[in-house]
Write a protein that holds these residues in place. Structure first.
Motif, PDB file in Angstrom:
ATOM      1  N   ALA A  14       0.775  -1.293  -0.110  1.00  0.00           N
ATOM      2  CA  ALA A  14      -0.073   0.032  -0.044  1.00  0.00           C
ATOM      3  C   ALA A  14       0.848   1.173  -0.031  1.00  0.00           C
ATOM      4  O   ALA A  14       0.339   2.321  -0.643  1.00  0.00           O
ATOM      5  N   TRP A  15       2.011   1.195   0.613  1.00  0.00           N
ATOM      6  CA  TRP A  15       2.851   2.482   0.753  1.00  0.00           C
ATOM      7  C   TRP A  15       3.479   2.702  -0.539  1.00  0.00           C
ATOM      8  O   TRP A  15       3.742   3.745  -1.179  1.00  0.00           O
ATOM      9  N   ILE A  16       3.781   1.312  -1.198  1.00  0.00           N
ATOM     10  CA  ILE A  16       4.402   1.765  -2.751  1.00  0.00           C
ATOM     11  C   ILE A  16       3.361   2.275  -3.619  1.00  0.00           C
ATOM     12  O   ILE A  16       3.601   3.118  -4.588  1.00  0.00           O
ATOM     13  N   GLU A  17       2.120   1.578  -3.417  1.00  0.00           N
ATOM     14  CA  GLU A  17       1.035   2.457  -4.338  1.00  0.00           C
ATOM     15  C   GLU A  17       0.876   3.994  -4.090  1.00  0.00           C
ATOM     16  O   GLU A  17       0.558   4.520  -5.099  1.00  0.00           O
ATOM     17  N   GLY A  25       4.971   8.127 -10.736  1.00  0.00           N
ATOM     18  CA  GLY A  25       5.874   7.464 -10.214  1.00  0.00           C
ATOM     19  C   GLY A  25       6.818   6.421 -11.012  1.00  0.00           C
ATOM     20  O   GLY A  25       8.212   6.162 -10.364  1.00  0.00           O
ATOM     21  N   GLY A  26       6.591   5.995 -11.956  1.00  0.00           N
ATOM     22  CA  GLY A  26       7.334   4.965 -12.805  1.00  0.00           C
ATOM     23  C   GLY A  26       8.421   5.915 -13.143  1.00  0.00           C
ATOM     24  O   GLY A  26       9.631   5.193 -13.185  1.00  0.00           O
ATOM     25  N   LEU A  77       0.062  -4.733  -6.481  1.00  0.00           N
ATOM     26  CA  LEU A  77       1.120  -4.270  -7.234  1.00  0.00           C
ATOM     27  C   LEU A  77       0.630  -4.267  -8.806  1.00  0.00           C
ATOM     28  O   LEU A  77       1.304  -3.593  -9.277  1.00  0.00           O
ATOM     29  N   ARG A  78      -0.161  -4.996  -9.053  1.00  0.00           N
ATOM     30  CA  ARG A  78      -0.690  -5.360 -10.593  1.00  0.00           C
ATOM     31  C   ARG A  78      -1.245  -3.912 -10.711  1.00  0.00           C
ATOM     32  O   ARG A  78      -0.928  -3.493 -11.953  1.00  0.00           O
ATOM     33  N   ARG A  79      -2.029  -3.577  -9.865  1.00  0.00           N
ATOM     34  CA  ARG A  79      -2.822  -2.372 -10.270  1.00  0.00           C
ATOM     35  C   ARG A  79      -1.863  -0.997 -10.090  1.00  0.00           C
ATOM     36  O   ARG A  79      -2.052  -0.154 -10.738  1.00  0.00           O
ATOM     37  N   THR A  80      -0.716  -1.187  -9.193  1.00  0.00           N
ATOM     38  CA  THR A  80       0.047   0.014  -9.137  1.00  0.00           C
ATOM     39  C   THR A  80       1.046   0.174 -10.462  1.00  0.00           C
ATOM     40  O   THR A  80       0.831   1.184 -10.966  1.00  0.00           O
ATOM     41  N   PHE A  81       1.620  -0.848 -10.801  1.00  0.00           N
ATOM     42  CA  PHE A  81       2.682  -0.802 -11.991  1.00  0.00           C
ATOM     43  C   PHE A  81       1.776  -0.945 -13.277  1.00  0.00           C
ATOM     44  O   PHE A  81       2.346  -0.737 -14.389  1.00  0.00           O
ATOM     45  N   GLY A 128       6.401   2.253 -22.324  1.00  0.00           N
ATOM     46  CA  GLY A 128       7.783   2.634 -22.282  1.00  0.00           C
ATOM     47  C   GLY A 128       8.591   2.730 -20.851  1.00  0.00           C
ATOM     48  O   GLY A 128       9.667   2.084 -20.623  1.00  0.00           O
ATOM     49  N   VAL A 129       7.726   3.259 -20.081  1.00  0.00           N
ATOM     50  CA  VAL A 129       8.272   3.342 -18.737  1.00  0.00           C
ATOM     51  C   VAL A 129       8.406   1.847 -17.976  1.00  0.00           C
ATOM     52  O   VAL A 129       9.403   1.523 -17.339  1.00  0.00           O
ATOM     53  N   ARG A 130       7.358   0.920 -18.365  1.00  0.00           N
ATOM     54  CA  ARG A 130       7.418  -0.386 -17.889  1.00  0.00           C
ATOM     55  C   ARG A 130       8.746  -1.151 -18.540  1.00  0.00           C
ATOM     56  O   ARG A 130       9.406  -1.975 -17.886  1.00  0.00           O
TER      57      ARG A 130
END
Length: 803
Positions: A687-690, A699-700, A732-736, A742-744
């Motif tokens: 959650a902190w990462i999100e 953020g990416g 995590l999937r929702r975040t990234f 291109g960022v991924r």
């Protein structure tokens, strides 16, 4: 119920009956012309019948209160499609429409009577009764779909044209109608045939319609008995005045009822005790799209644009239709040659012959267009259906037509500002620095406040500045009802909007509602309403202790201050309230961020972001509150460092401070390290990462350019125990997944390459192979400056200093 089929009989009305044969005109009774509403074949047949019979009076299915408005149909500024609009004086939302197109039999009959100085009247149940029987509903519908009396049993509605088509072996009622009427009706607007030929299409279907009435009774429309009783009474009255030389144009379903043997006493008994309301009627513009069945209009048709073409074109309708289609496709940059048009016409005629049809109809022409001009694709064909088969024609009504004062003021404003109502959707970009555009913006915002949804704000393409606005405009006929409803607030747009805003401020209970109203008042330019709204705002803000409510209210106030600057509006009182709300949020927010579940934490995270943006707007204002920046920074530091705060809020607070330059990169890395330490539950860490790098916050790219932060995330992720990994994977999937491809891809390459070892060899510009530079290379940046100056039209610094 009104039948879509066209049929008629010539009878003796309620006293005697006697159908006219193909070769003579009986003197025993009036001429009953049963029609299909909005049927061009019926319209041509009615025109030919009237030209041949030359009746002394014409009676038409419609509300009798509209008789005084009939002469307006001869005004050259009246351009169908139009509609009679009736609404209750005390309840404008209780309204009905009677639409007419140029190819509607009723319109043709009205114009024929006016052109030949023949009396013309409406004979249907008065709107005063039909509106009293009709349940009020948003976006008033047509008289054809008006509700039945309370307590009446609802039965399936019979579609006579479908029944007749199925009886004839057709699976498509529209195709049957085209074959029987459109392709076999009297031609030309001038008539030119004798009475027998003119009445032939009516007589041919009279018996079928009577048989349907015998088989299906009222056809699922119990109110028809009341309507038909009133029409019979009106017919008797006309016969006393004009004799039997009267023509009646009505829905074909009603013809057997008008020819039935009944007594005056029986008909009056059916009308006894009907409820009644005071009504106003006027003509309003209508659209082809609103004539279509899919719009919800009960007597609608599938192809009003096609029917209008058939009615308007005297010869070679298929060739002319294909030419229209070719022109439309060429406007959309599709290559369509004359050879395509010729081949499409030939294919349509061949298909008609193979299918045993007298002439090519809409089905054949559509198939030919798809095959020849659209290369088998339904994508361009959808454009043809929308623009031509249905059509976007919007009628016009002269200024002499009755209208509520608010409608007249709106019409004047539309002309002054050169904002013509159009049925088709279009976008309008406004530059609020120009007086005309600013006035247009105020008008559109005032109408939105009055629930007249002519325009909706959209994100502008050109600029995000406060002096730009973009709108999507589309005028629909039912907006006339909305204007009539809004007329209770005032006689002009500005007074009506002011009165409604003041009333809304008094009755609003939620703080966010009042702040939104204050924003609307500024956008709409309603200075007289602001004192009332501001008093209500101050009262609600003083009594509301919920931090969430305060956080919802502050962004609208901040935007209002920003808009007030653009519109040169005095917003001192608004700024004072906004500063007070910001202070209370700073005090109450940290305690409110503890003890939250996942949904509550996500909601509060959005509120923190919104408040952060609002405070940024307040600080950018002309008189920002003293010390507000420091107090808000202190709140964000508390949220970022307090372990009892939900992880997603701590992560977002850390990111907001980092982006504003209020948090050192080393401190951000330390906070991330604490959040991702082994002692933290994986779900909290995720959650902190999100909160820190999730969503559309960029953020990416932060992880791409700061390998230290990326390394912390990578180390934590690889250390999550297997049994807990499935719990954090969805988050995590929702975040990234929100990152750009291109960022991924860049993140994947960095993770695959692994951390850069200390002392790794860099290339001649300081980059690690496969990585990124350690900082700004000023020499390379300076080399770009001359090109940038040339692009933006700026001189070099020495030139500016010299000149």
């Amino acid at each position: 119920m009104t039948s879509p089929a066209g049929t008629a009989a010539t009878t003796g009305g309620a006293a005697t009956t006697g159908t006219v044969g193909p070769g003579h005109r009986a003197a025993a009774g009036p001429l009953l012309l049963g029609v299909r509403h909005h049927g061009p074949g019926s319209a041509r047949a009615v025109l030919a019948a009237l030209a041949a019979a030359r009746p002394a009076a014409v009676l038409i299915e419609g509300p009798p209160e509209g008789d005084a408005l009939l002469p307006l149909a001869a005004d050259p500024r009246m351009r169908p499609p139009v509609a009679l609009l009736a609404h209750a004086v005390d309840d404008p939302g209780r309204a009905s429409f009677w639409p007419m197109a140029a190819f509607s039999p009723e319109w043709v009959a009205i114009r024929w009577a006016l052109d030949h100085d023949v009396p013309v009247r409406f004979i249907d149940l008065p709107a005063a009764h039909s509106l009293a029987l009709k349940e009020p509903e948003p976006g008033a519908g047509s008289e054809e779909t008006a509700g039945a009396r309370a307590g009446e049993e609802v039965t399936p509605v019979v579609d006579p044209i479908r029944v007749l088509a199925e009886t004839a072996g057709y699976d498509d009622p529209e195709r049957w109608w085209e074959d029987v009427v459109e392709h076999r009706s009297p031609g030309g607007a001038g008539g030119g045939s004798d009475a027998g030929d003119a009445l032939a299409p009516f007589v041919a279907l009279a018996e079928a319609m009577e048989a349907l009435r015998e088989a299906y009774g009222d056809g699922g429309q119990p109110r028809d008995a009341v309507r038909e009783a009133y029409m019979r009474i009106q017919l008797r009255t006309a016969r006393k005045e004009f004799g039997n030389d009267v023509a009646v144009v009505c829905g074909a379903w009603h013809v057997p009822a008008l020819a039935a043997r009944t007594t005056l006493a029986a008909d009056r008994a059916l009308l006894k005790g009907l409820p009644k309301v005071r009504t106003d009627l006027t003509w309003v513009p209508w659209t082809h799209r609103r004539l279509a069945r899919h719009s919800g209009y009960g007597a609608g048709i599938d192809s009003p644009g096609w029917y209008g073409h058939l009615f308007d074109v005297a010869d070679r309708p298929i060739e002319r239709w294909m030419t229209k289609v070719a022109g439309l496709l060429r406007e959309e940059d599709r290559f369509v040659s004359t050879a395509h048009v010729i081949e499409a016409v030939r294919l349509a005629e061949t298909l008609a012959a193979l299918r045993g049809r007298p002439l090519a109809g809409l089905g054949e022409t559509t198939d030919a267009v798809r095959a020849v001009m659209c290369e088998g694709s339904d994508v361009p064909l959808a454009l043809v259906r929308d623009r031509l088969i249905v059509g976007e024609t919007l009628g016009e009504v002269p200024d002499t037509a009755p209208a509520v004062p608010l409608q007249r003021d709106l019409t004047r404003s539309q002309r002054t500002l050169r904002l013509k109502p159009e049925a088709s959707e279009r976008e309008l970009d406004l530059d609020l620095r120009k007086e005309t555009d600013a006035a247009r913006s105020r008008l559109l915002h005032r109408l939105r406040l009055l629930d007249v949804g002519w325009g909706d704000p959209v994100a502008g393409r050109g600029s995000t500045g406060t002096f730009r606005e973009s709108w999507r405009l589309s005028w629909q006929p039912e907006l006339h009802v909305r204007v009539a409803e809004a007329g209770v607030w005032g006689t002009t747009v500005v007074t009506a909007a002011t009165a409604k805003a003041e009333s809304g401020a008094v009755v609003a209970t939620a703080l966010a509602d009042v702040t939104a109203l204050a924003e609307h008042c500024l956008l709409a330019g309603l200075p007289d309403a602001l004192p009332v709204v501001m008093k209500a705002l101050a009262d609600r803000a003083a009594l509301d202790a919920d931090v969430g409510h305060l956080a919802d209210a502050l962004p609208a106030l901040a935007r209002s201050l920003r808009y007030g600057d653009v519109r040169s509006t005095d917003t001192a009182a608004l700024a004072e309230v906004a500063a007070g709300l910001a202070e209370r949020i700073c005090v109450g927010l940290p305690p409110a961020c503890t003890g939250l579940d996942a949904d509550g934490a996500e909601a509060l995270r959005r509120q923190v972001e919104a408040v952060h943006g609002a405070i940024g707007l307040l600080l950018a204002g002309t008189a920002p509150a003293e010390g507000l920046r420091e107090r808000w920074d202190a709140v964000l530091h508390k949220l970022a460092a307090r372990g009892t705060v939900a992880g997603i809020i701590r992560g977002r607070a850390t990111r907001l401070l980092l982006d504003e330059g209020r948090l050192a990169e080393d401190e951000a890395a330390r906070l991330m390290g604490l959040a991702l330490s082994p002692g933290t539950l994986p779900a909290d860490a995720a959650a902190w990462i999100e909160g820190f790098v999730g969503g559309a916050s960029g953020g990416g790219m932060l992880l791409v350019h700061d390998e230290r932060l990326l390394g912390l995330v990578d180390a934590w992720l690889t250390g999550v125990p297997a049994e807990m990994f499935t719990d954090v994977l969805p988050l995590l999937r929702r975040t990234f997944s929100a990152y750009e491809p291109g960022v991924r891809r860049s993140l994947g390459e960095l993770v695959r390459r692994g951390p850069v070892p200390e002392g790794a060899r860099r290339d001649d510009v300081g980059r690690v192979p496969g990585g990124f530079g350690p900082g700004l290379d000023r020499a390379r940046a300076d080399a770009v400056e001359p090109v940038l100056r040339l692009l933006i039209g700026r001189r070099s610094e020495p030139e500016e200093a010299a000149g």
